[in-house]
Design a protein around this motif. Sequence first.
Motif, PDB file in Angstrom:
ATOM      1  N   ARG A 193       0.967  -1.474   0.101  1.00  0.00           N
ATOM      2  CA  ARG A 193      -0.137   0.113   0.068  1.00  0.00           C
ATOM      3  C   ARG A 193       0.900   1.354   0.033  1.00  0.00           C
ATOM      4  O   ARG A 193       1.054   1.497   0.898  1.00  0.00           O
ATOM      5  N   ILE A 194       0.408   2.430  -1.591  1.00  0.00           N
ATOM      6  CA  ILE A 194       1.239   3.418  -1.178  1.00  0.00           C
ATOM      7  C   ILE A 194       0.572   4.361  -0.870  1.00  0.00           C
ATOM      8  O   ILE A 194      -0.009   4.690  -1.615  1.00  0.00           O
ATOM      9  N   ALA A 195       1.503   5.674  -0.580  1.00  0.00           N
ATOM     10  CA  ALA A 195       1.336   6.850  -0.759  1.00  0.00           C
ATOM     11  C   ALA A 195       2.218   7.881  -1.202  1.00  0.00           C
ATOM     12  O   ALA A 195       3.644   7.731  -0.801  1.00  0.00           O
ATOM     13  N   VAL A 196       1.811   8.847  -1.499  1.00  0.00           N
ATOM     14  CA  VAL A 196       2.792   9.727  -2.069  1.00  0.00           C
ATOM     15  C   VAL A 196       2.008  11.163  -1.331  1.00  0.00           C
ATOM     16  O   VAL A 196       1.233  11.651  -1.713  1.00  0.00           O
ATOM     17  N   ALA A 197       3.706  11.498  -1.330  1.00  0.00           N
ATOM     18  CA  ALA A 197       3.004  13.003  -0.774  1.00  0.00           C
ATOM     19  C   ALA A 197       3.433  13.962  -0.790  1.00  0.00           C
ATOM     20  O   ALA A 197       3.807  13.882  -2.844  1.00  0.00           O
ATOM     21  N   ALA A 198       2.636  15.087  -1.417  1.00  0.00           N
ATOM     22  CA  ALA A 198       2.575  16.519  -1.347  1.00  0.00           C
ATOM     23  C   ALA A 198       4.362  17.422  -1.503  1.00  0.00           C
ATOM     24  O   ALA A 198       4.518  16.937  -0.597  1.00  0.00           O
ATOM     25  N   LEU A 199       4.644  18.354  -1.880  1.00  0.00           N
ATOM     26  CA  LEU A 199       5.369  19.011  -2.038  1.00  0.00           C
ATOM     27  C   LEU A 199       4.877  20.479  -1.236  1.00  0.00           C
ATOM     28  O   LEU A 199       5.994  20.337   0.256  1.00  0.00           O
ATOM     29  N   ASN A 200       3.658  20.915  -1.341  1.00  0.00           N
ATOM     30  CA  ASN A 200       3.125  21.999  -0.050  1.00  0.00           C
ATOM     31  C   ASN A 200       2.645  22.256   0.766  1.00  0.00           C
ATOM     32  O   ASN A 200       2.459  20.794   0.508  1.00  0.00           O
ATOM     33  N   PRO A 201       2.759  23.277   1.920  1.00  0.00           N
ATOM     34  CA  PRO A 201       2.312  22.450   2.954  1.00  0.00           C
ATOM     35  C   PRO A 201       0.424  22.238   2.881  1.00  0.00           C
ATOM     36  O   PRO A 201      -0.480  22.529   1.877  1.00  0.00           O
ATOM     37  N   HIS A 202       0.282  21.641   3.819  1.00  0.00           N
ATOM     38  CA  HIS A 202      -1.403  21.418   3.266  1.00  0.00           C
ATOM     39  C   HIS A 202      -1.575  20.879   2.166  1.00  0.00           C
ATOM     40  O   HIS A 202      -3.073  20.709   1.860  1.00  0.00           O
ATOM     41  N   GLY A 203      -0.832  19.937   1.282  1.00  0.00           N
ATOM     42  CA  GLY A 203      -0.846  20.082   0.123  1.00  0.00           C
ATOM     43  C   GLY A 203      -1.574  20.622  -0.920  1.00  0.00           C
ATOM     44  O   GLY A 203      -1.947  20.635  -1.811  1.00  0.00           O
ATOM     45  N   GLY A 204      -0.781  22.349  -0.663  1.00  0.00           N
ATOM     46  CA  GLY A 204      -1.714  23.250  -1.569  1.00  0.00           C
ATOM     47  C   GLY A 204      -2.221  24.056  -1.730  1.00  0.00           C
ATOM     48  O   GLY A 204      -2.516  25.151  -2.075  1.00  0.00           O
ATOM     49  N   GLU A 205      -3.322  23.373  -0.222  1.00  0.00           N
ATOM     50  CA  GLU A 205      -4.584  24.355  -0.047  1.00  0.00           C
ATOM     51  C   GLU A 205      -5.358  24.913  -1.647  1.00  0.00           C
ATOM     52  O   GLU A 205      -5.098  25.645  -2.057  1.00  0.00           O
ATOM     53  N   GLY A 206      -5.715  23.494  -2.160  1.00  0.00           N
ATOM     54  CA  GLY A 206      -5.824  23.928  -3.185  1.00  0.00           C
ATOM     55  C   GLY A 206      -5.443  24.848  -4.965  1.00  0.00           C
ATOM     56  O   GLY A 206      -6.343  25.666  -5.481  1.00  0.00           O
ATOM     57  N   GLY A 207      -3.839  24.490  -4.209  1.00  0.00           N
ATOM     58  CA  GLY A 207      -3.452  25.538  -5.501  1.00  0.00           C
ATOM     59  C   GLY A 207      -3.050  27.244  -4.719  1.00  0.00           C
ATOM     60  O   GLY A 207      -2.625  28.121  -5.313  1.00  0.00           O
ATOM     61  N   LEU A 208      -3.542  27.582  -3.571  1.00  0.00           N
ATOM     62  CA  LEU A 208      -3.717  29.038  -2.879  1.00  0.00           C
ATOM     63  C   LEU A 208      -1.738  28.540  -2.474  1.00  0.00           C
ATOM     64  O   LEU A 208      -1.133  29.991  -2.042  1.00  0.00           O
ATOM     65  N   PHE A 209      -1.053  27.536  -2.263  1.00  0.00           N
ATOM     66  CA  PHE A 209      -0.158  27.461  -1.436  1.00  0.00           C
ATOM     67  C   PHE A 209       1.346  27.035  -2.940  1.00  0.00           C
ATOM     68  O   PHE A 209       1.823  26.243  -2.168  1.00  0.00           O
ATOM     69  N   GLY A 210       0.538  26.811  -3.806  1.00  0.00           N
ATOM     70  CA  GLY A 210       1.484  26.189  -5.106  1.00  0.00           C
ATOM     71  C   GLY A 210       0.644  25.441  -5.592  1.00  0.00           C
ATOM     72  O   GLY A 210      -1.007  25.004  -5.599  1.00  0.00           O
ATOM     73  N   ASP A 211       0.709  25.138  -7.014  1.00  0.00           N
ATOM     74  CA  ASP A 211       0.429  24.201  -8.120  1.00  0.00           C
ATOM     75  C   ASP A 211       0.814  22.736  -8.138  1.00  0.00           C
ATOM     76  O   ASP A 211      -0.027  22.350  -9.343  1.00  0.00           O
ATOM     77  N   GLU A 212       2.290  22.358  -8.042  1.00  0.00           N
ATOM     78  CA  GLU A 212       2.978  21.186  -8.342  1.00  0.00           C
ATOM     79  C   GLU A 212       1.523  20.498  -7.884  1.00  0.00           C
ATOM     80  O   GLU A 212       2.049  19.106  -8.413  1.00  0.00           O
ATOM     81  N   GLU A 213       1.543  19.690  -7.287  1.00  0.00           N
ATOM     82  CA  GLU A 213       0.249  18.669  -6.804  1.00  0.00           C
ATOM     83  C   GLU A 213      -0.856  18.307  -7.840  1.00  0.00           C
ATOM     84  O   GLU A 213      -0.388  17.545  -8.119  1.00  0.00           O
ATOM     85  N   PRO A 214      -1.804  19.858  -8.196  1.00  0.00           N
ATOM     86  CA  PRO A 214      -2.405  19.070  -9.582  1.00  0.00           C
ATOM     87  C   PRO A 214      -1.354  19.109 -11.415  1.00  0.00           C
ATOM     88  O   PRO A 214      -2.264  17.659 -11.508  1.00  0.00           O
ATOM     89  N   ARG A 215      -0.639  19.437 -10.845  1.00  0.00           N
ATOM     90  CA  ARG A 215       0.785  19.634 -12.074  1.00  0.00           C
ATOM     91  C   ARG A 215       1.279  18.555 -12.715  1.00  0.00           C
ATOM     92  O   ARG A 215       0.966  17.977 -13.728  1.00  0.00           O
TER      93      ARG A 215
END
Length: 394
Positions: free
Chosen positions: A253-275
């Motif tokens: 069972r694998i999980a991938v970490a987000a880069l930005n705080p709180h997973g980016g907060e829907g793009g408020l803290f960066g767009d790397e998560e969706p992009r």
Amino acid sequence: GDGPGITLLPSGCVPRIPTSSFQSPCHVWLPVTLPSRDEPSPVILLTCGDPAGIGPEIAVQAWSEAAPHAAARLRVVGDARLLAAVLGRRRGLMAPPLTVIDAADPRPSRPDELLIIEPAGKRIDPAEVPDATISAAGGRAAAEAVLTAWAAVREGTASAVVTGPLNKEALHAAGYNVPGHTELLARACGLADDAASMMLWLPAVGGGGLGVVHATLHEPLQTAIARLSTAGIEAAGRRLHGVLERLLGRPPRIAVAALNPHGGEGGLFGDEEPRLVAPAVQALAAAGLDVVGPLPADTLFLRASRGEFDGVVALYHDQGHIPVKLLGMHRAVNITLGLPFVRTSVAHGTGFDIVGRGLADATSMLAAIAAAGRLVQAPQFTAASGPASAHRDR
């Protein structure tokens, strides 16, 4: 005191870590599949890393334990004269006699005789490697040992390599312009640096454990973030899945970490998560992997430590290293993924500040030896899906 004697001949089970607390000390070995009487045990080569650090101490401590020799034939790769001199300077360290052997020597190993395979070429003057000091000679000794070990695996006289800690500044001083062991071995195999990934493996009580692979590694944080890619994250996830499947004997069972705080907060803290991150997770899931993400790293590792996940894809060095070392630094193992052979290592550094003080802990070295033995003998371990495609025909 005097160093161990050297005999010259013709030359040329996982530690139990309680799941409730990964930090609890323990030296109990989990069962490792032992070779049959008709099948010789695998040859596992140990390198000491930088001889100015604690590498020689933990190598000798691990060698003195009976359990590793029951599952494998061990050899230390290094300059015998240098190693004897270094061990002789470490007060209170009881080292067995050293015997230099050829790489093809088939004898079993035992705790009371340390078998040495020497690199070819000019010997290193022990005076050029003072304890707890960065030196070009120390870097050269570390590099030559690991490259000699790789050559033995390539030529079919060994099955795996377990490396001690080297000093990257000393490595550079010796003329090796590589970030560390992972990249040195990748280049020796004719691969690009990013063809190999580092996984930290923290075994748990009763089997299982936590594996953390890194999508980027030894580079400035600014460079790592700029270089982060969907393809790189996906490749790291696939390599993680392959090695964990063999360590665990089931799909992980694998999980991938987000880069930005709180997973980016829907793009408020960066767009790397969706992009970048989410497309990699989607590709891994489409390939049949049990994977979720991107998940905020501040809570992800807590969840993983409690057993919710078997593996985590970390996006940069410290994101993965800090939690694993907090959970069990001296019991963690570094496993290189993507090489054409098995390479494991301790998960700590050279320990210059504790050299010769009797404080070096060999638990990570013992765990690395056990992990190498398990991977070499793991069912269905192949070049296509392993951490380092071990040659199984030894």
